[in-house]
Design an enzyme around this catalytic site. Structure first.
Site, PDB file in Angstrom:
ATOM      1  N   SER A 137     -11.459  -6.650  -3.929  1.00  0.00           N
ATOM      2  CA  SER A 137     -10.889  -6.997  -5.228  1.00  0.00           C
ATOM      3  C   SER A 137     -10.597  -8.475  -5.436  1.00  0.00           C
ATOM      4  O   SER A 137     -10.214  -8.872  -6.533  1.00  0.00           O
ATOM      5  CB  SER A 137      -9.601  -6.197  -5.471  1.00  0.00           C
ATOM      6  OG  SER A 137      -9.897  -4.832  -5.637  1.00  0.00           O
TER       7      SER A 137
ATOM      8  N   LYS B 103      -1.791 -12.407  -9.768  1.00  0.00           N
ATOM      9  CA  LYS B 103      -2.170 -11.032 -10.083  1.00  0.00           C
ATOM     10  C   LYS B 103      -0.920 -10.173 -10.239  1.00  0.00           C
ATOM     11  O   LYS B 103       0.017 -10.273  -9.442  1.00  0.00           O
ATOM     12  CB  LYS B 103      -3.068 -10.489  -8.967  1.00  0.00           C
ATOM     13  CG  LYS B 103      -3.661  -9.104  -9.223  1.00  0.00           C
ATOM     14  CD  LYS B 103      -4.582  -8.695  -8.069  1.00  0.00           C
ATOM     15  CE  LYS B 103      -5.195  -7.324  -8.290  1.00  0.00           C
ATOM     16  NZ  LYS B 103      -6.064  -6.922  -7.167  1.00  0.00           N
TER      17      LYS B 103
ATOM     18  N   SER C 193     -10.611  -5.345  -8.510  1.00  0.00           N
ATOM     19  CA  SER C 193      -9.564  -5.098  -9.491  1.00  0.00           C
ATOM     20  C   SER C 193      -8.932  -6.365 -10.046  1.00  0.00           C
ATOM     21  O   SER C 193      -8.249  -6.348 -11.061  1.00  0.00           O
ATOM     22  CB  SER C 193      -8.454  -4.237  -8.871  1.00  0.00           C
ATOM     23  OG  SER C 193      -7.826  -4.917  -7.784  1.00  0.00           O
TER      24      SER C 193
END
Length: 491
Positions: free
Chosen positions: A179, A80, A155
């Site tokens: 997330s 990420k 997210s």
């Protein structure tokens, strides 16, 4: 060679360890897969082709020299874009850091390299991890491989989408309010939030410092446990890091995979019963509860009366911390700098930089947080929210005196269409309704696929006490052994 992109991380590591496949072959296969499908998925913001192949060649050389390799050596991983990577763009999904190449690796990335994994690149995300759909990325939304007209969660939707699209067998996410777990649920993958402080935040671009927790994403529970073991543990560079070893999550996952939950007590949170979960989600969850019972678990109802206040408490605490953390993005030290024509004051340059660099959701949360921290409102808002956080922690403590773990649906609904909730922030925030309590408490949580609703994945969440991460892996692996993994439609 069999298509390695369809294999688990455990299987790939076995091939590399025995020489049945080289790390270079495995890496190239995944790079080819990314080239073939990511135009439709947009899971990656940056693909580090040269770096990945160089790392793979190093693994092959070490194996040829007889060096001892770790259990994930040669396995590709997607990271990420919230974690700093030396010399590799780290944008946090924001224009304000577009093109920034950090001079250092985060602890998580360092440990990934030490474990012999091969970093493919950086995955898409809601800007500064603020969102539940990856639609707030400054670089366009990621798409759900189950239905590319739908969101992959947020997210960390890019990491979850990369897994579901078979672009990577492993990924790293971060979980501030759900997330990691929520994208796992809506993409039919596994996402685990470790105990807060069980994984290092050094090099994690901060959103909410008392909540942010990096963790593993995978397609199987065992793969997630192996990745968790590789990245977890104490880090003296993180003041909130717990000075204790990671629980044996790998052994727990293997134990759970036997399908025996005899003697395990699981609590269903009463307060989550009437919170508006879609009928299909509720049905899939109830079927999973029946399955857990058949595996030997005892199911009891547990009241956690303050969980109903978790969502509003979170949306005071997290924006307040974000307001403080994002003050460093001022157009002076690094990142975007706008309006510096020699005729404007520093304040004007800061204002223009933030106006151009931050997206609407980030601006919304900064304003909420700044207001909550302002003179005359601090005690009424931020102070009260912290008191609610204490009450939620007490609910968890009381619950774990009666049960080994708590279970719930991971999300109230399956993946929704792109654009369906962007005009209504509250409806977007509801995606994390069931995941937020664990963040406020600091305990671990995992989402594991438990079925389908209208042809889309549903996740079951297991929440455990702090530093009892092994418990959630055992329960998740047991359910997986009975339900199986989910395979999205062919892309």
């Amino acid at each position: 060679m069999t298509d390695v992109t369809a294999m688990t991380a455990t299987q790939i590591a076995g091939l590399v360890a025995t020489g049945a496949a080289s790390a270079v072959e495995v890496t190239q296969a995944h790079l080819d897969r990314i080239a073939a499908v990511d135009g439709r998925v947009n899971a990656f913001l940056h693909v580090d082709t040269e770096g990945a192949l160089a790392a793979a060649r190093d693994i092959d050389a070490r194996r040829a020299a007889g060096a001892e390799l770790g259990p994930l050596a040669g396995v590709p991983v997607a990271v990420k874009d919230v974690l700093t990577t030396k010399g590799v763009p780290t944008t946090v999904g924001s224009k304000i850091l577009e093109g920034w190449r950090p001079p250092y690796d985060s602890t998580i990335v360092q440990r990934l390299r030490a474990a012999g994994t091969v970093m493919l690149g950086k995955t898409n995300m809601d800007e500064f991890a603020m969102g539940s759909s990856t639609e707030y990325s400054a670089y366009g939304p990621s798409r759900n491989p189950w239905d590319t007209d739908r969101i992959p969660g947020g997210s960390g939707g890019g990491s979850a989408a990369a897994l579901a699209a078979y672009e990577a067998p492993l990924a790293i996410g971060s979980d501030t309010g759900g997330s990691i777990r929520q994208p796992g649920a809506v993409t039919g993958t596994v996402g685990a939030k470790p105990t807060y402080g069980g994984t290092s935040r050094y090099g994690l671009v901060a959103f909410s410092s008392s909540l942010d927790t990096p963790g593993p994403c995978a397609r199987t529970v065992l793969d997630a446990a192996l990745l968790h073991a590789a990245i977890g543990g104490h880090d003296p560079r993180d003041s909130t890091s717990i000075p204790a070893p990671v629980p044996d999550v790998v052994a727990a996952a293997k134990l759970g995979a036997t399908g025996d939950l005899s003697g395990v007590r699981l609590g269903i949170v009463t307060e989550f019963g009437g919170e508006g979960a879609e009928p299909g989600v509720t049905a899939a969850f109830n079927e999973a509860v029946d399955t857990l019972t058949k595996l030997g678990a005892e199911i009891v109802e547990i009241s956690c009366p303050h969980f109903r206040y978790a969502l509003p408490a979170y949306y005071l605490i997290a924006p307040s911390e974000c307001s403080s953390n994002l003050a460093r993005f001022d157009g002076v030290r690094f990142g975007l700098r706008t309006g510096d024509d020699g005729n404007r004051s520093l304040e004007e340059v800061m204002s223009l930089t933030r106006e151009a660099g931050f997206g609407p959701e980030v601006k919304r949360r900064i304003m909420l947080g700044t207001y909550a921290l302002s003179s005359g409102y601090y005690d009424a808002y931020y102070g009260q929210a912290q008191k609610v956080r204490t009450l939620i922690t007490r609910d968890f403590t009381a619950a774990f005196e009666r049960v080994d773990a708590l279970i719930s649906p991971t999300t109230p609904f399956v993946a929704f269409p792109l654009g369906a909730r962007t005009s209504d922030p509250y409806q977007m925030y509801l995606a994390d309704l069931f995941t937020i309590p664990s963040n406020l408490y600091g305990g671990p949580g995992i989402s594991v696929p438990c079925g389908l609703s209208e042809g889309l994945p549903v996740g079951l969440q297991v929440m455990a006490p702090t530093m009892a991460d092994d418990r959630m892996y055992r329960v998740a692996a047991a359910l997986e052994s009975a339900v199986g993994t989910l395979t999205p439609p062919t892309m």
